[in-house]
Motif scaffolding. Structure first.
Motif, mmCIF file in Angstrom:
data_model
loop_
_atom_site.group_PDB
_atom_site.id
_atom_site.type_symbol
_atom_site.label_atom_id
_atom_site.label_comp_id
_atom_site.label_asym_id
_atom_site.label_seq_id
_atom_site.Cartn_x
_atom_site.Cartn_y
_atom_site.Cartn_z
ATOM 1 N N HIS A 1 -5.748 66.236 -9.514
ATOM 2 C CA HIS A 1 -6.605 66.501 -10.590
ATOM 3 C C HIS A 1 -7.775 67.173 -10.347
ATOM 4 O O HIS A 1 -8.179 67.913 -10.879
ATOM 5 C CB HIS A 1 -6.763 65.330 -11.475
ATOM 6 N N GLY A 2 -8.399 66.495 -9.201
ATOM 7 C CA GLY A 2 -9.796 67.264 -8.490
ATOM 8 C C GLY A 2 -9.456 68.583 -8.126
ATOM 9 O O GLY A 2 -10.455 69.540 -8.382
ATOM 10 N N ALA A 3 -8.471 68.805 -7.438
ATOM 11 C CA ALA A 3 -8.054 70.286 -7.105
ATOM 12 C C ALA A 3 -8.241 71.159 -8.388
ATOM 13 O O ALA A 3 -8.574 72.338 -8.438
ATOM 14 C CB ALA A 3 -7.103 70.146 -6.155
ATOM 15 N N TYR A 4 -7.149 70.566 -9.406
ATOM 16 C CA TYR A 4 -6.973 71.709 -10.452
ATOM 17 C C TYR A 4 -8.162 71.788 -11.254
ATOM 18 O O TYR A 4 -8.455 72.981 -11.697
ATOM 19 C CB TYR A 4 -6.016 70.622 -11.332
ATOM 20 N N ALA A 5 -9.126 70.792 -11.269
ATOM 21 C CA ALA A 5 -10.427 70.816 -12.132
ATOM 22 C C ALA A 5 -11.353 71.831 -11.297
ATOM 23 O O ALA A 5 -12.025 72.907 -12.164
ATOM 24 C CB ALA A 5 -11.176 69.556 -12.220
ATOM 25 N N LEU A 6 -11.260 71.783 -10.141
ATOM 26 C CA LEU A 6 -12.195 72.704 -9.169
ATOM 27 C C LEU A 6 -11.608 74.203 -9.337
ATOM 28 O O LEU A 6 -12.455 75.112 -9.682
ATOM 29 C CB LEU A 6 -11.894 72.464 -7.465
ATOM 30 N N ALA A 7 -10.109 74.394 -9.386
ATOM 31 C CA ALA A 7 -9.806 75.678 -9.505
ATOM 32 C C ALA A 7 -9.918 76.150 -11.052
ATOM 33 O O ALA A 7 -10.235 77.493 -10.976
ATOM 34 C CB ALA A 7 -8.215 75.654 -9.562
#
Length: 66
Positions: free
Chosen positions: A35-41
């Motif tokens: 979720h964190g990686a998705y939000a960053l992207a």
């Protein structure tokens, strides 16, 4: 491709899919990292209209090189 899923009565899960396989991730720590990686992207992504303009300009420039 990543799909994040939240449920009222179950912990969240993430589904990731690659060229030859898909996987359901149920580990809360891993789902949080995904979720964190998705939000960053998504935070770094251009708005749709600007993204299309950039892709068109890049394609046009690429077409001028031999």
């Amino acid at each position: 491709m990543v799909t994040l899923m939240w449920f009222e009565d179950q912990p969240p899960v993430a589904y990731s899919e690659g060229t030859f396989m898909g996987k359901l991730h149920e580990s809360p720590a891993l789902v949080e990292r995904i979720h964190g990686a998705y939000a960053l992207a998504m935070g770094e992504a251009l708005p749709q209209k600007e993204s299309l303009g950039l892709m068109r300009a890049t394609a046009k420039e690429f077409g001028h090189h031999d």
